[in-house]
Design a protein around this motif. Structure first.
Motif, PDB file in Angstrom:
ATOM      1  N   LYS A 212      24.632  45.914  21.378  1.00 61.05           N
ATOM      2  CA  LYS A 212      26.108  45.876  21.452  1.00 61.05           C
ATOM      3  C   LYS A 212      26.670  46.168  22.863  1.00 61.05           C
ATOM      4  CE  LYS A 212      30.261  47.435  19.114  1.00 61.05           C
ATOM      5  NZ  LYS A 212      31.038  47.521  20.315  1.00 61.05           N
ATOM      6  N   VAL A 213      26.227  46.984  23.704  1.00 60.63           N
ATOM      7  CA  VAL A 213      26.653  47.347  24.817  1.00 60.63           C
ATOM      8  C   VAL A 213      26.113  46.154  25.954  1.00 60.63           C
ATOM      9  CG1 VAL A 213      25.953  48.824  26.991  1.00 60.63           C
ATOM     10  CG2 VAL A 213      26.048  49.856  24.796  1.00 60.63           C
ATOM     11  N   CYS A 214      25.181  45.665  25.733  1.00 59.72           N
ATOM     12  CA  CYS A 214      24.654  44.409  26.462  1.00 59.72           C
ATOM     13  C   CYS A 214      25.787  43.273  26.126  1.00 59.72           C
ATOM     14  CB  CYS A 214      23.206  44.143  26.277  1.00 59.72           C
ATOM     15  SG  CYS A 214      21.890  45.337  26.714  1.00 59.72           S
TER      16      CYS A 214
ATOM     17  N   THR B  43      14.922  39.709  19.489  1.00 56.78           N
ATOM     18  CA  THR B  43      15.446  40.152  18.571  1.00 56.78           C
ATOM     19  C   THR B  43      15.473  41.470  18.561  1.00 56.78           C
ATOM     20  OG1 THR B  43      13.338  40.286  16.966  1.00 56.78           O
ATOM     21  CG2 THR B  43      14.707  38.159  16.989  1.00 56.78           C
ATOM     22  N   ASN B  44      16.112  42.269  17.389  1.00 57.21           N
ATOM     23  CA  ASN B  44      16.033  43.563  17.550  1.00 57.21           C
ATOM     24  C   ASN B  44      14.677  44.373  17.317  1.00 57.21           C
ATOM     25  OD1 ASN B  44      16.151  46.452  16.162  1.00 57.21           O
ATOM     26  ND2 ASN B  44      18.244  46.150  16.007  1.00 57.21           N
TER      27      ASN B  44
ATOM     28  N   SER C  44      18.546  51.279  14.338  1.00 50.63           N
ATOM     29  CA  SER C  44      20.258  51.358  14.701  1.00 50.63           C
ATOM     30  C   SER C  44      20.242  51.738  16.232  1.00 50.63           C
ATOM     31  CB  SER C  44      20.778  52.595  13.892  1.00 50.63           C
ATOM     32  OG  SER C  44      19.884  53.663  14.040  1.00 50.63           O
ATOM     33  N   GLN C  45      19.245  52.583  16.951  1.00 51.53           N
ATOM     34  CA  GLN C  45      19.490  52.833  18.173  1.00 51.53           C
ATOM     35  C   GLN C  45      19.678  51.488  19.218  1.00 51.53           C
ATOM     36  OE1 GLN C  45      16.150  55.663  18.091  1.00 51.53           O
ATOM     37  NE2 GLN C  45      17.417  56.539  19.999  1.00 51.53           N
TER      38      GLN C  45
ATOM     39  N   PRO D 243       9.428  52.683  16.530  1.00 51.05           N
ATOM     40  CA  PRO D 243       9.408  52.379  15.067  1.00 51.05           C
ATOM     41  C   PRO D 243      10.461  51.477  14.641  1.00 51.05           C
ATOM     42  CG  PRO D 243       9.892  54.580  15.388  1.00 51.05           C
ATOM     43  CD  PRO D 243       9.989  54.146  16.786  1.00 51.05           C
ATOM     44  N   SER D 244      10.479  51.033  13.564  1.00 50.82           N
ATOM     45  CA  SER D 244      11.562  50.290  12.814  1.00 50.82           C
ATOM     46  C   SER D 244      12.622  51.214  12.385  1.00 50.82           C
ATOM     47  CB  SER D 244      11.040  49.641  11.499  1.00 50.82           C
ATOM     48  OG  SER D 244      10.193  50.623  10.675  1.00 50.82           O
ATOM     49  N   SER D 245      12.304  52.591  12.303  1.00 48.29           N
ATOM     50  CA  SER D 245      13.443  53.488  11.932  1.00 48.29           C
ATOM     51  C   SER D 245      14.468  53.751  12.974  1.00 48.29           C
ATOM     52  CB  SER D 245      12.934  54.872  11.606  1.00 48.29           C
ATOM     53  OG  SER D 245      12.266  55.429  12.740  1.00 48.29           O
TER      54      SER D 245
END
Length: 482
Positions: free
Chosen positions: A455-457, A432-433, A448-449, A443-445
Motif C-alpha cells: 500500500k505504501v508503494c 504478488t504478495n 498483512s505486513q 512466512p505466509s503469516s
C-alpha cells in the motif's frame, strides 16, 4: 621514450607522394599559409583517422631529398609577436601543433606536427579549411565532407588515444602483458613477435606510428598493462580496494591498488572476497562456507564499474570500499540510463571497444543482463536491494549484508519491493504478495505486513496494480512505469 626525429623524417620522406596529412617544403614560410595549412591538415587528420599530420621544411617536394631550410620558427615574428603565439591566436582552441627542429646530414630541417581536430572542425580566422590531395582549400559549409568531419570530431574515443608512443617491439612486450593476452585468446606460445604485433594492432591495443615504431593505446594499457602507473593517461584508473574498520571511513585498515590491467579481473575479485566476512555451516557430514556477499553480484558490479566508468574524468578512478555490513562500488561518471530503469531498459555502453573486448574474454556479457544478475543474487540471498546513488559525477552502488525484514528501514523495504517488481516484470512473471514474501524470506503469516508495504508503494506511485478489476487474492503488481 624520446622520439627519433631523424627516423621519423626518413620514414615520411620515403613515401611516394605528399598527401592530405603530409607536405614537404624547402622555403615558403608565409605565416598565413602556415596557419591555413595547420587548420586544413588538422581537419584532414581527424577525417581520415590519422594520429598526426606533418609539414616538413627542408625536404624537396619533388625528389624528397634532404635539402635543408633557412626557416626558423623560433625566431620568426609577425609584428612583435612570435610565430607560434600569433598562430594560436588565429586558430580555434581545439587545434594542437608543435614545431620541432633537427639537424640531418648536416642540414637544418623543421618538422611541424599537427594533431587531429577534436570535438569540432578546426578553424583559421573563423573559417574551416580542408586538404584535397596536397592542396589546401576552404571547407564548404553544408557539404558532405563538413558533415562527416563533424561526426568524426564529435566521436573522439578515449580508448584509442595514445598512452605511450615511439616504442620498439621489445618495449611494447615489456609494457603489455602479452603472455596473459595469449592465454586469454588461446594464442600459441610459438607465435612470432611480428604476428603478435599484428594481432595487438587488429585489436586496437597498439598502433604502428609514422616512424615505424609502435604506440600503446589507452585501451591496450587499461586491459593488459603490466603496471598502469607506467601510463600517465590511465594511471589514475587503477582499481583501488579499501577495507575499513567499522561502518565509517575514518579508520582504513587495509588498502591495495591494482596496477595490472582490467583483464586480471579474477585476481581483483579474489582479493576483494578475502576481505569479506564468511561463516561455515555443517549440513549432514559436509562443511560449507557461506560468504556474506554472493560472488555473482560482486563480479557483475566490479566488471560494470570498470567497463562503464567515464574515462574522460581525470583525477578519479574506480574504487571498492568495504565496511562492516556493506560494500560500496564507486566509479567516475553518472549512469547513461535512468538509475531506476537499469534492470529493464536496453543496455548502453560508454566504452564500447572495452566492453566488446571484455565480452570476448567472458568478463561481461554486453547484453544488459548484469543488473538482472545483481538483483536476482540479492533476492536469492535475502539481502536488501542494491542502493544506487549519483553523488556529483560519480555512480555508487552499495550492497548490504542479509538483514531480517524487521530490521530494514522503510526505504530499504520500498527499494526491495520496487526492484522485485522490475525483476518479475523482466522475467514475465507476476509480482504478488506471495512472491514478495518469498523475496523477504517471510512466512505466509506475514501477508498483512507485506500488504501494508505494498500500500505504501502504491500510494507513493512506486508500483501500480496490473488489473484493478481482479479480486484481492489475485492482485498482481507492476512497476509504476510499466
Amino acid at each position: 621514450m624520446p622520439e627519433d626525429l631523424i627516423a621519423l623524417i626518413t620514414a615520411l620522406a620515403g613515401r611516394s607522394s605528399e598527401s592530405e596529412c603530409l607536405e614537404f617544403k624547402r622555403g615558403n614560410a608565409d605565416p598565413e599559409r602556415i596557419g591555413r595549412d595547420i587548420c586544413a591538415m588538422s581537419n584532414s587528420a581527424a577525417l581520415l583517422g590519422h594520429t598526426y599530420a606533418y609539414k616538413i621544411w627542408g625536404i624537396d617536394d619533388d625528389s624528397h631529398e634532404v635539402a635543408g631550410t633557412d626557416f626558423d620558427p623560433g625566431t620568426t615574428t609577425i609584428g612583435r609577436q612570435g610565430l607560434e603565439i600569433w598562430l594560436r591566436q588565429h586558430l580555434s582552441d581545439n587545434v594542437e601543433f608543435q614545431f620541432e627542429t633537427v639537424e640531418m646530414n648536416g642540414k637544418h630541417l623543421v618538422l611541424l606536427r599537427i594533431w587531429p581536430a577534436q570535438y569540432r572542425p578546426a578553424l583559421w580566422n573563423g573559417l574551416a579549411y580542408i586538404r584535397s590531395g596536397s592542396s589546401t582549400q576552404e571547407l564548404k559549409h553544408g557539404s558532405r565532407r563538413e558533415e562527416e568531419l563533424w561526426i568524426r570530431t564529435r566521436s573522439e574515443i578515449f580508448e584509442l588515444q595514445l598512452a605511450a608512443t615511439e616504442l620498439t617491439t621489445d618495449e611494447v612486450f615489456n609494457l603489455i602483458d602479452v603472455d596473459w593476452y595469449r592465454q586469454e585468446f588461446g594464442i600459441p606460445p610459438t607465435t612470432s613477435p611480428q604476428q603478435l604485433l599484428h594481432m595487438l594492432a587488429s585489436e586496437q591495443l597498439i598502433v604502428t606510428q609514422d616512424s615505424g615504431r609502435h604506440a600503446i593505446t589507452n585501451l591496450g594499457a587499461l586491459m593488459f598493462a603490466r603496471n598502469l602507473e607506467t601510463f600517465p593517461t590511465v594511471s589514475r584508473k587503477a582499481l583501488r580496494v579499501i577495507r575499513y574498520e567499522g561502518t565509517s571511513s575514518i579508520a582504513p585498515s587495509r588498502s591495495r591498488t591494482f596496477s595490472s590491467g582490467y583483464s586480471r579481473l579474477d585476481d581483483m575479485l579474489d582479493y576483494i572476497e578475502t576481505l569479506l566476512p564468511e561463516r561455515e555451516v555443517i549440513t549432514g557430514a559436509r562443511r560449507t562456507t557461506i560468504r556474506a556477499f554472493p560472488h555473482t553480484a560482486l563480479r557483475e558490479l566490479t566488471a560494470n564499474m570498470l567497463i562503464h566508468q567515464d574515462l574522460s574524468i581525470t583525477g578519479a578512478g574506480p574504487m571498492v570500499c568495504i565496511f562492516d555490513g556493506r560494500i560500496e562500488f564507486t566509479n567516475p561518471g553518472r549512469s547513461l540510463v535512468d538509475v531506476a530503469r537499469l534492470l529493464n531498459d536496453p543496455p548502453h555502453s560508454r566504452n564500447e571497444k572495452m566492453a566488446a573486448l571484455c565480452r570476448r574474454m567472458n568478463l561481461c556479457e554486453e547484453a544488459g543482463s548484469g543488473w538482472d544478475k545483481i538483483v536476482l543474487d540479492c533476492e536469492s540471498n535475502h539481502m536488501p536491494a542494491p542502493s544506487i546513488e549519483e553523488p556529483g559525477d560519480n555512480l555508487r552502488v552499495t550492497l548490504l549484508q542479509a538483514t531480517p525484514f524487521r530490521d530494514l528501514t522503510m526505504q530499504q523495504r520500498i527499494d526491495s519491493a520496487y526492484w522485485h517488481a522490475c525483476m518479475q516484470y523482466a522475467q514475465r512473471q507476476p509480482m504478488t504478495n506471495a512472491s514478495l514474501r518469498e523475496r523477504f524470506d517471510l512466512p505466509s503469516s506475514a501477508a498483512s505486513q507485506i500488504s501494508r508495504l505494498l500500500k505504501v508503494c502504491l500510494d507513493g506511485n512506486i508500483l501500480k496494480v496490473a488489473d484493478p478489476e481482479a479480486g484481492k487474492r489475485y492482485v498482481r503488481y507492476l512497476p509504476s512505469w510499466a
